[in-house]
Motif scaffolding. Structure first.
Motif, PDB file in Angstrom:
ATOM      1  N   UNK A  93       1.114  -1.311   0.040  1.00  0.00           N
ATOM      2  CA  UNK A  93       0.318  -0.017   0.276  1.00  0.00           C
ATOM      3  C   UNK A  93       0.850   1.073   0.083  1.00  0.00           C
ATOM      4  N   UNK A  94       2.193   1.501   1.043  1.00  0.00           N
ATOM      5  CA  UNK A  94       2.599   2.753   0.803  1.00  0.00           C
ATOM      6  C   UNK A  94       3.349   2.813   0.081  1.00  0.00           C
ATOM      7  N   UNK A  95       4.015   1.953  -0.796  1.00  0.00           N
ATOM      8  CA  UNK A  95       4.723   1.830  -2.497  1.00  0.00           C
ATOM      9  C   UNK A  95       3.153   2.150  -2.974  1.00  0.00           C
ATOM     10  N   UNK A  96       2.602   1.583  -3.132  1.00  0.00           N
ATOM     11  CA  UNK A  96       1.572   2.689  -4.562  1.00  0.00           C
ATOM     12  C   UNK A  96       1.233   3.685  -4.152  1.00  0.00           C
ATOM     13  N   UNK A  97       1.217   4.524  -3.242  1.00  0.00           N
ATOM     14  CA  UNK A  97       0.993   5.771  -2.822  1.00  0.00           C
ATOM     15  C   UNK A  97       2.151   6.487  -3.003  1.00  0.00           C
ATOM     16  N   UNK A  98       3.555   5.670  -3.094  1.00  0.00           N
ATOM     17  CA  UNK A  98       4.423   6.946  -3.108  1.00  0.00           C
ATOM     18  C   UNK A  98       4.541   6.989  -4.251  1.00  0.00           C
ATOM     19  N   UNK A  99       4.243   5.397  -5.569  1.00  0.00           N
ATOM     20  CA  UNK A  99       5.038   5.082  -6.919  1.00  0.00           C
ATOM     21  C   UNK A  99       3.604   6.539  -8.060  1.00  0.00           C
ATOM     22  N   UNK A 113      -4.790 -15.716 -11.692  1.00  0.00           N
ATOM     23  CA  UNK A 113      -5.717 -16.486 -10.644  1.00  0.00           C
ATOM     24  C   UNK A 113      -6.640 -17.397 -12.272  1.00  0.00           C
ATOM     25  N   UNK A 114      -5.800 -18.859 -12.130  1.00  0.00           N
ATOM     26  CA  UNK A 114      -6.565 -19.532 -13.229  1.00  0.00           C
ATOM     27  C   UNK A 114      -6.947 -18.589 -14.357  1.00  0.00           C
ATOM     28  N   UNK A 115      -5.555 -18.222 -15.022  1.00  0.00           N
ATOM     29  CA  UNK A 115      -5.212 -17.491 -16.280  1.00  0.00           C
ATOM     30  C   UNK A 115      -6.360 -16.144 -16.228  1.00  0.00           C
ATOM     31  N   UNK A 116      -6.719 -15.562 -15.146  1.00  0.00           N
ATOM     32  CA  UNK A 116      -7.146 -14.187 -15.655  1.00  0.00           C
ATOM     33  C   UNK A 116      -5.921 -13.282 -13.973  1.00  0.00           C
ATOM     34  N   UNK A 117      -6.008 -12.089 -14.320  1.00  0.00           N
ATOM     35  CA  UNK A 117      -5.746 -11.245 -13.594  1.00  0.00           C
ATOM     36  C   UNK A 117      -6.950 -10.662 -12.348  1.00  0.00           C
ATOM     37  N   UNK A 118      -6.886 -10.681 -10.983  1.00  0.00           N
ATOM     38  CA  UNK A 118      -7.766 -10.020 -10.442  1.00  0.00           C
ATOM     39  C   UNK A 118      -7.144  -8.383 -10.153  1.00  0.00           C
ATOM     40  N   UNK A 119      -7.255  -6.935  -9.684  1.00  0.00           N
ATOM     41  CA  UNK A 119      -7.348  -6.712  -9.498  1.00  0.00           C
ATOM     42  C   UNK A 119      -7.396  -6.145  -8.360  1.00  0.00           C
ATOM     43  N   UNK A 120      -6.153  -5.957  -7.328  1.00  0.00           N
ATOM     44  CA  UNK A 120      -6.166  -6.023  -5.793  1.00  0.00           C
ATOM     45  C   UNK A 120      -5.988  -5.008  -5.471  1.00  0.00           C
ATOM     46  N   UNK A 121      -5.929  -4.053  -5.705  1.00  0.00           N
ATOM     47  CA  UNK A 121      -5.672  -2.656  -5.051  1.00  0.00           C
ATOM     48  C   UNK A 121      -4.883  -1.374  -6.102  1.00  0.00           C
ATOM     49  N   UNK A 122      -5.633   0.075  -5.956  1.00  0.00           N
ATOM     50  CA  UNK A 122      -5.471   1.192  -7.155  1.00  0.00           C
ATOM     51  C   UNK A 122      -5.579   2.170  -6.442  1.00  0.00           C
ATOM     52  N   UNK A 129      -9.033  11.523 -14.841  1.00  0.00           N
ATOM     53  CA  UNK A 129     -10.185  10.645 -14.234  1.00  0.00           C
ATOM     54  C   UNK A 129     -10.784   9.228 -14.998  1.00  0.00           C
ATOM     55  N   UNK A 130     -10.006   8.209 -14.506  1.00  0.00           N
ATOM     56  CA  UNK A 130     -10.732   6.823 -14.548  1.00  0.00           C
ATOM     57  C   UNK A 130     -12.141   7.115 -14.130  1.00  0.00           C
ATOM     58  N   UNK A 131     -12.821   6.123 -15.258  1.00  0.00           N
ATOM     59  CA  UNK A 131     -14.980   6.376 -15.176  1.00  0.00           C
ATOM     60  C   UNK A 131     -15.330   5.052 -14.237  1.00  0.00           C
ATOM     61  N   UNK A 132     -14.166   3.771 -13.906  1.00  0.00           N
ATOM     62  CA  UNK A 132     -13.897   3.070 -13.244  1.00  0.00           C
ATOM     63  C   UNK A 132     -13.266   2.497 -12.184  1.00  0.00           C
ATOM     64  N   UNK A 133     -13.406   2.257 -11.433  1.00  0.00           N
ATOM     65  CA  UNK A 133     -12.083   1.254  -9.939  1.00  0.00           C
ATOM     66  C   UNK A 133     -12.257  -0.222 -10.407  1.00  0.00           C
ATOM     67  N   UNK A 134     -11.237  -0.219 -10.145  1.00  0.00           N
ATOM     68  CA  UNK A 134     -10.354  -1.579 -10.758  1.00  0.00           C
ATOM     69  C   UNK A 134     -10.366  -2.517  -9.654  1.00  0.00           C
ATOM     70  N   UNK A 135     -10.338  -2.057  -8.697  1.00  0.00           N
ATOM     71  CA  UNK A 135     -10.357  -2.581  -7.323  1.00  0.00           C
ATOM     72  C   UNK A 135     -11.899  -4.387  -7.580  1.00  0.00           C
ATOM     73  N   UNK A 136     -11.310  -5.170  -7.717  1.00  0.00           N
ATOM     74  CA  UNK A 136     -12.086  -6.784  -7.846  1.00  0.00           C
ATOM     75  C   UNK A 136     -12.222  -7.282  -8.517  1.00  0.00           C
ATOM     76  N   UNK A 137     -12.008  -6.491  -9.890  1.00  0.00           N
ATOM     77  CA  UNK A 137     -12.151  -6.581 -11.394  1.00  0.00           C
ATOM     78  C   UNK A 137     -11.372  -7.319 -12.036  1.00  0.00           C
ATOM     79  N   UNK A 138     -11.575  -8.308 -12.822  1.00  0.00           N
ATOM     80  CA  UNK A 138     -11.141  -9.551 -13.396  1.00  0.00           C
ATOM     81  C   UNK A 138     -10.804  -9.586 -14.535  1.00  0.00           C
ATOM     82  N   UNK A 139      -9.613 -10.220 -15.206  1.00  0.00           N
ATOM     83  CA  UNK A 139      -9.025  -9.748 -16.031  1.00  0.00           C
ATOM     84  C   UNK A 139      -8.847 -10.581 -17.308  1.00  0.00           C
TER      85      UNK A 139
END
Length: 260
Positions: A93-99, A113-122, A129-139
């Protein structure tokens, strides 16, 4: 019936999980009883009883007519608990904030996760501005910087097969093209997503090597209009440093479970 660790799967539990995964994958498209029964190959009477049980417990929600079903609030509470109790997400968390602050761009952390990526932090950029929060999103892993960085760590047998889903005109849908790109990822030490997942967005992905093969990665996303050669070099240098700092910080506390 499949087995897990030599123990036969509990049919009712497996069906419950499959139902919740189907509802979660539908997003804002609620499902009808008939659709769910057909997709999971379950008699309507059994599906109705399962839906009623999960609705009563808050895992599924229904509309005023009782004919449409979607994922319920208990799923959110459980997902939040996962993030709150994961020591590596907390450590990053703190390092993502800094970046994000240093670069003025959006930074993500994701997990394979099983061939996908799950977003854990953004950490969102304040510059756009982004229109979509990615936390929890699977791609699917092949469409973005996080996923390609993680795919490059894996054997050929673990890579996606068959026709790959297209998200933009730049998505790598051909296996040969994906293999060539993953070879470049290994050579340079990070992935680059040039509008492959989202039109107008370039991403740079870096795996976190506290597991073998890596299951977590971080990335920085930047609009094409903001990306210059100097800014790209600054992003890569900063994210490499951030990766090293996260790897050093993300250790398992004494006595804590070593999750797999």
């Amino acid at each position: 019936m499949p087995e897990t660790g030599g123990v036969r799967e509990v049919k009712s539990a497996g069906r419950t999980v499959e139902l919740l995964e189907v509802l979660a994958a539908r997003g804002d498209r609620p499902a009808r009883l008939r659709e769910l029964a057909e997709e999971l190959g379950v008699p309507r009477s059994s599906m109705y009883a399962l839906l009623q049980t999960l609705t009563d417990r808050g895992w599924v929600r229904t509309d005023a007519t009782g004919s449409l079903y979607g994922i319920g609030i208990r799923a959110l509470l459980t997902g939040t608990s996962y993030l709150d109790t994961d020591p590596r997400v907390r450590a990053a968390g703190p390092h993502l904030d800094e970046a994000s602050t240093t670069l003025g761009e959006t930074v993500h952390m994701g997990r394979f996760d099983r061939g996908d990526v799950v977003y854990l932090a953004t950490r969102e950029s304040h510059e756009y501005l982004r229109t979509l929060s990615r936390v929890g999103r699977r791609l699917p892993a092949h469409v973005g910087a996080l996923g390609k960085a993680l795919l490059a760590e894996r054997d050929a047998a673990e890579l996606p097969a068959g026709e790959l889903e297209r998200f933009t005109p730049n998505t790598l849908c051909d296996r040969a093209a994906l293999d060539a790109d993953l070879a470049l990822v290994r050579e340079r030490g990070h992935s680059v997503d040039r509008e492959e997942g989202v039109t107008g967005i370039v991403g740079f992905g870096f795996v976190l090597r506290y597991d073998t093969p890596a299951v977590d990665a971080v990335s920085c996303s930047v609009p094409v209009a903001r990306l210059t050669g100097d800014h790209e070099r600054r992003i890569i240098a900063t994210m490499r440093r951030i990766r090293t700092e996260i790897e050093a910080a993300a250790h398992t506390p004494p006595g804590a479970p070593d999750w797999i």
